[in-house]
Design a protein around this motif. Sequence first.
Motif, PDB file in Angstrom:
ATOM      1  N   ALA A 108     -73.561   9.230  94.287  1.00  0.00           N
ATOM      2  CA  ALA A 108     -74.483   9.035  95.427  1.00  0.00           C
ATOM      3  C   ALA A 108     -73.816   9.395  96.755  1.00  0.00           C
ATOM      4  N   GLU A 109     -72.555   8.981  96.931  1.00  0.00           N
ATOM      5  CA  GLU A 109     -71.882   9.248  98.207  1.00  0.00           C
ATOM      6  C   GLU A 109     -71.693  10.759  98.410  1.00  0.00           C
ATOM      7  N   GLU A 110     -71.257  11.429  97.326  1.00  0.00           N
ATOM      8  CA  GLU A 110     -71.035  12.882  97.427  1.00  0.00           C
ATOM      9  C   GLU A 110     -72.364  13.597  97.672  1.00  0.00           C
ATOM     10  N   MET A 169     -76.165  16.847 103.714  1.00  0.00           N
ATOM     11  CA  MET A 169     -76.032  17.153 105.147  1.00  0.00           C
ATOM     12  C   MET A 169     -75.930  18.666 105.374  1.00  0.00           C
ATOM     13  N   GLN A 170     -75.481  19.394 104.330  1.00  0.00           N
ATOM     14  CA  GLN A 170     -75.408  20.860 104.432  1.00  0.00           C
ATOM     15  C   GLN A 170     -76.708  21.527 103.986  1.00  0.00           C
ATOM     16  N   LEU A 171     -77.653  20.689 103.507  1.00  0.00           N
ATOM     17  CA  LEU A 171     -78.903  21.219 102.937  1.00  0.00           C
ATOM     18  C   LEU A 171     -80.107  20.542 103.600  1.00  0.00           C
ATOM     19  N   PRO A 172     -80.238  20.660 104.940  1.00  0.00           N
ATOM     20  CA  PRO A 172     -81.272  19.907 105.670  1.00  0.00           C
ATOM     21  C   PRO A 172     -82.697  20.271 105.277  1.00  0.00           C
TER      22      PRO A 172
END
Length: 113
Positions: free
Chosen positions: A21-23, A29-32
């Motif tokens: 989940a954290e990863e 965040m790189q895939l908005p």
Amino acid sequence: MTPLAQQSCEACRSGAPAVAAEEQDIFMMQLPDWDIVDEAGIKQLQRVFRFRNFVEALVFTNRVADLAEEEGHHPAILLEFGKATVRWWTHKIHGLHRNDFIMAARTDALYNS
Ligand SMILES: C[C@H](O)[C@H](O)[C@H]1CNC2=NC(N)=NC(=O)C2=N1
């Protein structure tokens, strides 16, 4: 960390770990422009790419198909007039692997090129 769009897929095997989940939050965040959807209990990355017409959507679809063949990792693509809906997940693990986030970023790069 190397940006996802500059990475290549690793050979994926049954039993490979799903992304934690954290990863997943960091990758997203790189895939908005992407969403995580649940299809029949399987988490998948999904984005709708929009075009002026059917032929432009088809050309993009074929470029994604070529990328998939290069990487040995394949999406589901729904091709419609003016739209291509792309979904990435890893069949072998019935969920999301790092490869799926890499391929989503590589798909964005095709759209923006
Ligand atoms: C043998 C072949 O390389 C494998 O079946 C690949 C093909 N493409 C794939 N694509 C995706 N999305 N998930 C997989 O598990 C997968 N496995």
